[in-house]
Design a protein around this motif. Structure first.
Motif, PDB file in Angstrom:
ATOM      1  N   ASP A 132       0.826  -1.207   0.000  1.00  0.00           N
ATOM      2  CA  ASP A 132       0.000   0.000   0.000  1.00  0.00           C
ATOM      3  C   ASP A 132       0.859   1.256   0.000  1.00  0.00           C
ATOM      4  O   ASP A 132       0.488   2.274  -0.579  1.00  0.00           O
ATOM      5  N   THR A 133       2.031   1.196   0.627  1.00  0.00           N
ATOM      6  CA  THR A 133       2.933   2.347   0.598  1.00  0.00           C
ATOM      7  C   THR A 133       3.397   2.637  -0.832  1.00  0.00           C
ATOM      8  O   THR A 133       3.545   3.807  -1.212  1.00  0.00           O
ATOM      9  N   ASP A 134       3.632   1.596  -1.629  1.00  0.00           N
ATOM     10  CA  ASP A 134       4.005   1.796  -3.032  1.00  0.00           C
ATOM     11  C   ASP A 134       2.867   2.453  -3.798  1.00  0.00           C
ATOM     12  O   ASP A 134       3.093   3.369  -4.608  1.00  0.00           O
ATOM     13  N   ARG A 135       1.647   1.991  -3.530  1.00  0.00           N
ATOM     14  CA  ARG A 135       0.490   2.571  -4.217  1.00  0.00           C
ATOM     15  C   ARG A 135       0.372   4.057  -3.914  1.00  0.00           C
ATOM     16  O   ARG A 135       0.108   4.862  -4.806  1.00  0.00           O
ATOM     17  N   ARG A 136       0.592   4.408  -2.648  1.00  0.00           N
ATOM     18  CA  ARG A 136       0.463   5.820  -2.273  1.00  0.00           C
ATOM     19  C   ARG A 136       1.547   6.673  -2.920  1.00  0.00           C
ATOM     20  O   ARG A 136       1.307   7.814  -3.312  1.00  0.00           O
ATOM     21  N   ILE A 137       2.759   6.145  -3.036  1.00  0.00           N
ATOM     22  CA  ILE A 137       3.843   6.891  -3.686  1.00  0.00           C
ATOM     23  C   ILE A 137       3.511   7.153  -5.151  1.00  0.00           C
ATOM     24  O   ILE A 137       3.695   8.265  -5.662  1.00  0.00           O
ATOM     25  N   ALA A 138       3.010   6.140  -5.838  1.00  0.00           N
ATOM     26  CA  ALA A 138       2.743   6.256  -7.277  1.00  0.00           C
ATOM     27  C   ALA A 138       1.442   6.970  -7.588  1.00  0.00           C
ATOM     28  O   ALA A 138       1.240   7.432  -8.717  1.00  0.00           O
ATOM     29  N   ALA A 139       0.558   7.111  -6.601  1.00  0.00           N
ATOM     30  CA  ALA A 139      -0.794   7.612  -6.850  1.00  0.00           C
ATOM     31  C   ALA A 139      -0.857   8.974  -7.537  1.00  0.00           C
ATOM     32  O   ALA A 139      -1.659   9.161  -8.459  1.00  0.00           O
ATOM     33  N   PRO A 140      -0.035   9.977  -7.146  1.00  0.00           N
ATOM     34  CA  PRO A 140      -0.149  11.278  -7.820  1.00  0.00           C
ATOM     35  C   PRO A 140       0.150  11.210  -9.317  1.00  0.00           C
ATOM     36  O   PRO A 140      -0.434  11.968 -10.104  1.00  0.00           O
TER      37      PRO A 140
END
Length: 260
Positions: free
Chosen positions: A170-178
């Motif tokens: 989930d941390t990876d998803r949040r980094i890539a989200a923008p």
């Protein structure tokens, strides 16, 4: 005597052969957890040992930095080794893992080789010499270049995010989200930065890693005509989140989306 590029390729091929033997017998391969929670196996250690043996035999005075064996030696020439990049994919039987070997001279990556052993391919680049892909044994080489003629805008840009499941958190998803909010996130069957280098993707974001994760692929992408960097701008490989793009202009727009 082999030149540096040929030595990088030979080392990557040697490591690939060792790793493939372990990959063919995954059921018998013990897995451990490092302090950071990542998986490590005998395949990682044996592959790095084989690569180090090739490098030390040919360039005994050079320093070596490896993910498993740490740093040995010092000086203006340093080999950077990731014996199995994507161990989580490796132990899952996924064929997208890599063997990465690069040479840094005076703080700049001079040559890089990326074997994708289970896919039977070898990628490489030298500073000022372009980027190439071949069969794993080095035959049938062809030059690779980023996609040309596409607009340098985020909307509609093809984005690959690394790591892939089961190592995507989930941390990876949040980094890539923008960035994913603008670009079109695309599944990749070849390591996403290599797909940027060969025109299959416009952008790749690798949400975490160390210098050995990026040393070879950063040069391959830039020599194919693309751009590579992190939060602090376009420059050489370092730990953290890395951004690859098919053009410096697209890289700048993606950088602003990711980091403002």
């Amino acid at each position: 005597m082999l030149n540096d590029l040929d030595l990088a390729r030979q080392a990557a091929q040697t490591g690939a052969a060792v790793a493939l033997r372990h990959f063919a017998a995954l059921a018998d391969l013990p897995r451990e957890r490092k302090p950071d929670g990542s998986v490590v196996t005998a395949a990682d250690r044996d592959t790095e040992a084989a690569i180090r043996e090739v490098l030390s035999a040919a360039r005994p005075a050079d320093a070596v930095l490896g993910e498993e064996g740490g740093a040995v030696g010092d000086g203006r020439r340093r080999w950077i080794v990731d014996p199995i990049d994507g161990t989580a994919q490796f132990v899952a039987g996924d064929d997208r893992w890599l063997v990465l070997v690069a040479l840094e001279v005076d703080g700049e990556i001079a040559v890089g080789a990326a074997a994708v052993p289970a896919q039977g391919t070898l990628w490489w680049a030298s500073r000022g010499g372009g980027a190439f892909r071949s069969a794993l044994d080095g035959t049938a080489p062809q030059r690779v270049t980023v996609a040309a003629g596409r607009p340098d805008v985020l909307d509609g840009a093809r984005l690959g995010v690394v790591p892939a499941p089961p190592n995507y958190l989930d941390t990876d998803r949040r980094i890539a989200a923008p960035l994913a909010a603008h670009a079109t996130t695309t599944e990749w069957d070849v390591h996403a930065p290599l797909m940027v280098a060969s025109g299959g993707l416009d952008l790749a974001v690798q949400t975490r890693g160390q210098v050995w994760d990026f040393a070879a692929t950063s040069l391959i992408v830039t020599e194919a005509g693309g751009a590579y960097g992190g939060v602090d701008g376009i420059r050489g490989p370092r730990a953290g989140t890395s951004l690859f793009a098919r053009s410096p202009q697209l890289w700048e727009r993606a950088h602003r989306a990711l980091w403002g």
